[in-house]
Design a protein around this motif. Structure first.
Motif, PDB file in Angstrom:
ATOM      1  N   TYR A   1       8.409 -17.787 -44.514  1.00  0.00           N
ATOM      2  CA  TYR A   1       7.078 -18.411 -44.399  1.00  0.00           C
ATOM      3  C   TYR A   1       6.065 -17.501 -45.076  1.00  0.00           C
ATOM      4  CZ  TYR A   1       9.531 -21.059 -40.857  1.00  0.00           C
ATOM      5  OH  TYR A   1      10.449 -21.845 -40.207  1.00  0.00           O
ATOM      6  N   GLU A   2       5.185 -18.098 -45.854  1.00  0.00           N
ATOM      7  CA  GLU A   2       4.203 -17.298 -46.584  1.00  0.00           C
ATOM      8  C   GLU A   2       2.814 -17.474 -45.995  1.00  0.00           C
ATOM      9  OE1 GLU A   2       5.530 -20.085 -48.251  1.00  0.00           O
ATOM     10  OE2 GLU A   2       7.431 -19.166 -48.832  1.00  0.00           O
ATOM     11  N   PHE A   3       2.085 -16.375 -45.917  1.00  0.00           N
ATOM     12  CA  PHE A   3       0.680 -16.430 -45.458  1.00  0.00           C
ATOM     13  C   PHE A   3      -0.201 -15.723 -46.492  1.00  0.00           C
ATOM     14  CE2 PHE A   3      -0.447 -12.097 -44.112  1.00  0.00           C
ATOM     15  CZ  PHE A   3       0.785 -11.488 -44.177  1.00  0.00           C
ATOM     16  N   GLY A   4      -1.485 -15.975 -46.412  1.00  0.00           N
ATOM     17  CA  GLY A   4      -2.435 -15.421 -47.379  1.00  0.00           C
ATOM     18  C   GLY A   4      -2.685 -13.943 -47.149  1.00  0.00           C
ATOM     19  N   ARG A   5      -2.694 -13.194 -48.233  1.00  0.00           N
ATOM     20  CA  ARG A   5      -2.920 -11.765 -48.230  1.00  0.00           C
ATOM     21  C   ARG A   5      -4.338 -11.444 -47.738  1.00  0.00           C
ATOM     22  NH1 ARG A   5      -1.083  -7.256 -51.379  1.00  0.00           N
ATOM     23  NH2 ARG A   5       0.868  -8.318 -51.712  1.00  0.00           N
ATOM     24  N   LEU A   6      -4.490 -10.318 -47.109  1.00  0.00           N
ATOM     25  CA  LEU A   6      -5.810  -9.868 -46.666  1.00  0.00           C
ATOM     26  C   LEU A   6      -6.401  -8.916 -47.703  1.00  0.00           C
ATOM     27  CD1 LEU A   6      -7.992  -9.444 -44.374  1.00  0.00           C
ATOM     28  CD2 LEU A   6      -6.654  -7.446 -43.750  1.00  0.00           C
ATOM     29  N   ASN A   7      -7.575  -9.246 -48.181  1.00  0.00           N
ATOM     30  CA  ASN A   7      -8.315  -8.329 -49.050  1.00  0.00           C
ATOM     31  C   ASN A   7      -9.590  -7.936 -48.323  1.00  0.00           C
ATOM     32  OD1 ASN A   7      -6.684  -8.676 -51.580  1.00  0.00           O
ATOM     33  ND2 ASN A   7      -7.304 -10.792 -51.219  1.00  0.00           N
ATOM     34  N   LEU A   8      -9.982  -6.697 -48.491  1.00  0.00           N
ATOM     35  CA  LEU A   8     -11.200  -6.200 -47.848  1.00  0.00           C
ATOM     36  C   LEU A   8     -12.212  -5.859 -48.934  1.00  0.00           C
ATOM     37  CD1 LEU A   8     -10.710  -3.345 -45.242  1.00  0.00           C
ATOM     38  CD2 LEU A   8     -11.824  -5.547 -44.914  1.00  0.00           C
ATOM     39  N   THR A   9     -13.462  -6.254 -48.725  1.00  0.00           N
ATOM     40  CA  THR A   9     -14.479  -5.871 -49.712  1.00  0.00           C
ATOM     41  C   THR A   9     -14.643  -4.345 -49.703  1.00  0.00           C
ATOM     42  OG1 THR A   9     -16.257  -6.150 -48.117  1.00  0.00           O
ATOM     43  CG2 THR A   9     -15.749  -8.059 -49.505  1.00  0.00           C
ATOM     44  N   TYR A  10     -15.051  -3.801 -50.826  1.00  0.00           N
ATOM     45  CA  TYR A  10     -15.284  -2.356 -51.015  1.00  0.00           C
ATOM     46  C   TYR A  10     -14.007  -1.519 -50.923  1.00  0.00           C
ATOM     47  CZ  TYR A  10     -20.131  -3.741 -50.529  1.00  0.00           C
ATOM     48  OH  TYR A  10     -21.333  -4.351 -50.700  1.00  0.00           O
TER      49      TYR A  10
ATOM     50  N   ASN B   1      -3.753 -19.377 -36.532  1.00  0.00           N
ATOM     51  CA  ASN B   1      -2.548 -18.755 -37.060  1.00  0.00           C
ATOM     52  C   ASN B   1      -1.439 -19.806 -37.049  1.00  0.00           C
ATOM     53  OD1 ASN B   1      -0.151 -17.360 -37.379  1.00  0.00           O
ATOM     54  ND2 ASN B   1      -0.863 -15.550 -36.264  1.00  0.00           N
ATOM     55  N   PHE B   2      -1.164 -20.387 -38.230  1.00  0.00           N
ATOM     56  CA  PHE B   2      -0.191 -21.490 -38.285  1.00  0.00           C
ATOM     57  C   PHE B   2       1.220 -21.033 -37.929  1.00  0.00           C
ATOM     58  CE2 PHE B   2       2.329 -20.704 -42.122  1.00  0.00           C
ATOM     59  CZ  PHE B   2       1.590 -19.716 -42.739  1.00  0.00           C
ATOM     60  N   LEU B   3       1.466 -19.721 -38.017  1.00  0.00           N
ATOM     61  CA  LEU B   3       2.809 -19.223 -37.701  1.00  0.00           C
ATOM     62  C   LEU B   3       3.134 -19.387 -36.215  1.00  0.00           C
ATOM     63  CD1 LEU B   3       2.544 -16.043 -39.927  1.00  0.00           C
ATOM     64  CD2 LEU B   3       4.018 -18.028 -40.364  1.00  0.00           C
ATOM     65  N   ARG B   4       2.085 -19.310 -35.389  1.00  0.00           N
ATOM     66  CA  ARG B   4       2.319 -19.505 -33.952  1.00  0.00           C
ATOM     67  C   ARG B   4       2.868 -20.903 -33.682  1.00  0.00           C
ATOM     68  NH1 ARG B   4       0.461 -15.617 -30.816  1.00  0.00           N
ATOM     69  NH2 ARG B   4      -0.824 -14.072 -31.869  1.00  0.00           N
ATOM     70  N   GLY B   5       2.303 -21.870 -34.382  1.00  0.00           N
ATOM     71  CA  GLY B   5       2.758 -23.247 -34.208  1.00  0.00           C
ATOM     72  C   GLY B   5       4.230 -23.384 -34.565  1.00  0.00           C
ATOM     73  N   ILE B   6       4.615 -22.756 -35.657  1.00  0.00           N
ATOM     74  CA  ILE B   6       6.010 -22.840 -36.111  1.00  0.00           C
ATOM     75  C   ILE B   6       6.944 -22.184 -35.088  1.00  0.00           C
ATOM     76  CG2 ILE B   6       7.619 -21.958 -37.870  1.00  0.00           C
ATOM     77  CD1 ILE B   6       5.251 -22.337 -39.885  1.00  0.00           C
TER      78      ILE B   6
ATOM     79  N   SER C   1      -9.224  -0.837 -33.315  1.00  0.00           N
ATOM     80  CA  SER C   1     -10.170  -1.550 -34.190  1.00  0.00           C
ATOM     81  C   SER C   1      -9.425  -2.218 -35.341  1.00  0.00           C
ATOM     82  CB  SER C   1     -11.246  -0.600 -34.715  1.00  0.00           C
ATOM     83  OG  SER C   1     -10.688   0.409 -35.536  1.00  0.00           O
ATOM     84  N   ILE C   2      -8.374  -1.589 -35.834  1.00  0.00           N
ATOM     85  CA  ILE C   2      -7.608  -2.185 -36.936  1.00  0.00           C
ATOM     86  C   ILE C   2      -6.819  -3.391 -36.420  1.00  0.00           C
ATOM     87  CG2 ILE C   2      -5.821  -1.765 -38.679  1.00  0.00           C
ATOM     88  CD1 ILE C   2      -6.744   1.183 -38.696  1.00  0.00           C
ATOM     89  N   ARG C   3      -6.275  -3.258 -35.232  1.00  0.00           N
ATOM     90  CA  ARG C   3      -5.555  -4.402 -34.649  1.00  0.00           C
ATOM     91  C   ARG C   3      -6.508  -5.560 -34.359  1.00  0.00           C
ATOM     92  NH1 ARG C   3      -2.924  -0.426 -31.057  1.00  0.00           N
ATOM     93  NH2 ARG C   3      -4.220  -1.321 -29.426  1.00  0.00           N
ATOM     94  N   ALA C   4      -7.705  -5.234 -33.905  1.00  0.00           N
ATOM     95  CA  ALA C   4      -8.678  -6.299 -33.621  1.00  0.00           C
ATOM     96  C   ALA C   4      -9.037  -7.039 -34.908  1.00  0.00           C
ATOM     97  CB  ALA C   4      -9.928  -5.718 -32.972  1.00  0.00           C
ATOM     98  N   MET C   5      -9.175  -6.275 -35.996  1.00  0.00           N
ATOM     99  CA  MET C   5      -9.468  -6.909 -37.277  1.00  0.00           C
ATOM    100  C   MET C   5      -8.318  -7.829 -37.686  1.00  0.00           C
ATOM    101  SD  MET C   5      -9.119  -5.645 -41.092  1.00  0.00           S
ATOM    102  CE  MET C   5      -7.524  -5.196 -40.592  1.00  0.00           C
ATOM    103  N   ALA C   6      -7.088  -7.342 -37.523  1.00  0.00           N
ATOM    104  CA  ALA C   6      -5.921  -8.137 -37.924  1.00  0.00           C
ATOM    105  C   ALA C   6      -5.823  -9.402 -37.068  1.00  0.00           C
ATOM    106  CB  ALA C   6      -4.652  -7.304 -37.807  1.00  0.00           C
ATOM    107  N   ASP C   7      -5.986  -9.264 -35.767  1.00  0.00           N
ATOM    108  CA  ASP C   7      -5.907 -10.438 -34.887  1.00  0.00           C
ATOM    109  C   ASP C   7      -7.027 -11.419 -35.210  1.00  0.00           C
ATOM    110  OD1 ASP C   7      -3.700  -9.487 -33.599  1.00  0.00           O
ATOM    111  OD2 ASP C   7      -4.805  -8.592 -31.940  1.00  0.00           O
ATOM    112  N   GLY C   8      -8.182 -10.879 -35.547  1.00  0.00           N
ATOM    113  CA  GLY C   8      -9.333 -11.732 -35.829  1.00  0.00           C
ATOM    114  C   GLY C   8      -9.207 -12.507 -37.125  1.00  0.00           C
ATOM    115  N   THR C   9      -8.249 -12.119 -37.987  1.00  0.00           N
ATOM    116  CA  THR C   9      -8.098 -12.835 -39.251  1.00  0.00           C
ATOM    117  C   THR C   9      -6.921 -13.803 -39.238  1.00  0.00           C
ATOM    118  OG1 THR C   9      -6.928 -10.905 -40.129  1.00  0.00           O
ATOM    119  CG2 THR C   9      -9.241 -11.121 -40.712  1.00  0.00           C
ATOM    120  N   GLY C  10      -6.149 -13.832 -38.158  1.00  0.00           N
ATOM    121  CA  GLY C  10      -5.107 -14.848 -38.013  1.00  0.00           C
ATOM    122  C   GLY C  10      -4.127 -14.889 -39.176  1.00  0.00           C
ATOM    123  N   ALA C  11      -3.690 -16.088 -39.509  1.00  0.00           N
ATOM    124  CA  ALA C  11      -2.811 -16.287 -40.661  1.00  0.00           C
ATOM    125  C   ALA C  11      -3.088 -17.669 -41.218  1.00  0.00           C
ATOM    126  CB  ALA C  11      -1.347 -16.164 -40.257  1.00  0.00           C
TER     127      ALA C  11
END
Ligand code: ATP
Ligand code: MG
Length: 604
Positions: A302-311, A20-25, A351-361
């Motif tokens: 600061y811009e980060f990449g959008r999250l898309n989910l399959t299906y 998560n590059f935002l943490r560095g900033i 579970s939703i928070r775990a998914m979000a944390d697991g995808t970083g930024a």
């Protein structure tokens, strides 16, 4: 500086965090003291509009800025977890701010639903401070006065002008990537004339669309967003917050940086599509600071990449279409990727928070496999959902030697099972085995295929937590469908007794006693779309709908479930995780939604 540890339920262990590059900033800014001793921005008259809790100016501040024009979805959840999560981890504050600058599309219903969804996800905009709890809930519309005064200041400084060209003319004069824009004939008017015009706009002296206020920046800029963007337009519409007070409304691109600055946001985090807006964001805030209307240091975007989910589709417009076309049963249909839909389906906030944390930024838009989200869900449910037996597609089984063995057709053998195999503290479930039970239709075969170890004539199986039975035959209707199965119970084989292992069997099946089973409506939900990228290419995304996303069934549950409350989760043994529907479930008329099967059957 290391992230501040938090005891909050919403905290993620540091070692599980994705890049998560935002943490560095943020860590760099905290180490450099970029925001330490930050003065209170704006003029004294604006005090009411400024961020509450000013006593602690060294904090970082983020914000989640939804437009209240629809329900939040799983993509928003990513942004919520990121913004609230960063604030939590670095001892900062995250604001919930409604970006309500567009009067026509916004409604109170959405405001209420958004607040509820953010709370459900486990985040809070009320922050405890030395002077008690401080609310960090804001509305962009609360800043309309300031925004208007800022507009007058820009006009006075020659940095904005009223353009009376029609919309078509304006578009034609903007040029394109290869051609610079052509100045409007109104671009060179004096500040005095522009100011008079702007006040007429505000006072309702001109028709909707007759003119707009534009920034005066650079018509030759390769960035089209800098070619004199519109700041204000005339729109006679009733606003959910300010009513009919205004007939001019600020554009989102003008309003958003000001909202951030007034709230003293430090890190304004948004998705990649706003990258081209950043030069205007900085132009506007720098100029307003030069004019003495805002204090430095200013917020940075600061811009980060959008999250898309399959299906899944995460466009509000498309989700609205599904609701309006009645493809689904409302915004909270358990198949919808809205937070209300996911909640009703049985997703846990963890579970939703775990998914979000697991995808970083990161700096690229990402596609996450739906199976990954489901894996987080199963991992969370596995440890907490009490077990139960349920028969989803019932077939009656009669134990023909019951009277012979127990002396009475009405005799019931008490049985028990752990509520959770790894958690003895959750206690045991009680139910009874009688002469008549329900079994799962596909647990019986008249002529067993190879490797079938469940019920077929001549075979012995264990009724789970009950006794061993030996199948003797079945009945069929005129069409050849099996309507009932017969078996003989093997005496002395009850689970938990010394004789339990005396007879070896290869199969164990689930069942419920007909005398004590609870009838229930079962909604077997599956993915809403059958294709991984429903809105890819030319096709209408509705062609990708999964025709089997909901199969309605009536089944039988073990007796303890008669007292289940709404929104309780269970694992139905061998079948999957289920939740009582938070809207429709009633004692006496249970409704269970299938959250997910025990294993992924989609193969990634
Ligand atoms: P629109 O503006 O088209 O109605 P939106 O999804 O941008 O749709 P907003 O209410 O403006 O809706 O979104 C609030 C915030 O959520 C924005 O900062 C936006 O960038 C963020 N967001 C929305 N979708 C996603 C996503 N898929 N991944 C990450 N962040 C998202
Ligand atoms: Mg948006």
């Amino acid at each position: 500086m290391k992230p501040v540890a938090s005891s909050s339920d919403a905290a993620a262990p540091a070692e599980n965090r994705a890049a998560n590059f935002l943490r560095g900033i943020i860590e760099r800014d905290l180490a450099a003291g970029t925001y330490a001793g930050r003065p209170f921005g704006g003029s004294p008259g604006d005090a009411a509009h400024h961020a509450r809790g000013a006593a602690d100016p060294a904090r970082i501040r983020t914000r989640f800025p939804p437009e209240p024009n629809g329900y939040l979805h799983v993509g928003h959840a990513k942004s919520i977890c990121l913004n609230f999560g960063l604030a939590r981890d670095y001892g900062g504050v995250c604001h919930l701010r409604f970006d309500d600058t567009n009067p026509e599309r916004e409604e109170q219903e959405y405001v209420d639903a958004i607040e509820e969804a953010v709370k459900w996800l486990g985040f809070d905009w009320n922050v405890d401070g030395p002077a008690g709890s401080v609310s960090h809930l804001y509305f962009a519309s609360d800043y309309f006065d300031f925004m208007y005064r800022a507009a007058e200041a820009l006009v006075g400084a020659g940095l904005a002008y009223v353009d009376e060209q029609g919309a078509d003319q304006m578009r034609a004069n903007r040029g394109d990537f290869n051609t610079p824009g052509t100045p409007s004939p109104f671009r060179s008017r004096t500040p005095e004339l522009n100011l008079a015009r702007l006040r007429e706009m505000r006072d309702g002296r001109h028709a909707d669309g007759a003119m707009v206020l534009r920034a005066k920046i650079d018509l030759a800029s390769p960035n089209i967003n800098l070619r004199d963007p519109t700041l204000y337009r005339i729109r006679r519409a009733t606003h959910h917050n300010t009513g009919d007070r205004w007939c001019i409304y600020p554009m989102y691109t003008y309003a958003h940086p000001i909202e951030d600055a007034l709230e003293r946001i430090t890190h304004s985090i948004c998705t990649l599509e706003f990258e081209d807006q950043r030069p205007f964001y900085d132009w506007l805030l720098e100029n307003l600071a030069d004019l003495g209307l805002l204090a430095r240091p200013l917020p940075r975007q600061y811009e980060f990449g959008r999250l898309n989910l399959t299906y899944v589709v995460t466009s509000k417009r498309k989700l609205r279409q599904l609701v309006e076309d009645k493809v689904v049963d409302g915004w909270d249909d358990p198949r919808m990727p809205t937070l209300f839909g996911m909640r009703r389906r049985g997703f846990t906030p963890q579970s939703i928070r775990a998914m979000a944390d697991g995808t970083g930024a990161s700096k690229t838009n990402i596609w996450l496999e739906y199976a990954v989200l489901e894996a987080h869900l199963r991992a969370d449910l596995e440890g907490q959902a009490p077990r139960a037996m349920a028969v989803l597609d019932p077939l009656p089984l009669t134990l023909t030697n019951w009277v012979e063995v127990f002396g009475s057709a009405a005799h019931v053998e008490p049985c028990q099972a752990p509520a959770h195999p790894q958690r003895p503290e959750l206690g045991t479930r009680q139910f009874g085995l009688g002469a008549q039970v329900w079994i799962e239709r596909d647990d019986f075969a008249q002529t067993p295929p190879k490797g079938f170890f469940r019920l077929f004539p001549g075979n012995k199986v264990r009724l789970k937590y009950g006794m061993v039975v030996e199948c003797t035959g079945c009945e069929t209707d005129a069409a050849g469908h099996v309507t009932g199965v017969q078996a003989r119970v093997v005496p002395g084989t009850k689970s938990g007794t010394p004789g339990a292992d005396a007879v070896k069997v290869k199969g164990t099946i689930t069942w419920v006693g007909r005398h004590d089973a609870v009838p229930a409506e079962l909604r077997l939900y599956d993915r809403l779309f059958a294709l991984a990228q429903p809105d890819a290419g030319e096709r209408d995304f509705r062609e990708a709908l999964n025709p089997k996303s909901l199969v309605a069934a009536r089944g039988w549950l073990e007796p303890g479930l008669a007292s289940a409350l709404p929104e309780q989760r269970f694992q139905f043994e061998r079948h999957g995780y289920f939740i009582t529907d938070r809207v429709l479930h009633r004692a006496g008329a249970p409704v269970f939604n299938r959250i997910t099967t025990l294993k992924d059957s989609w193969g990634g």
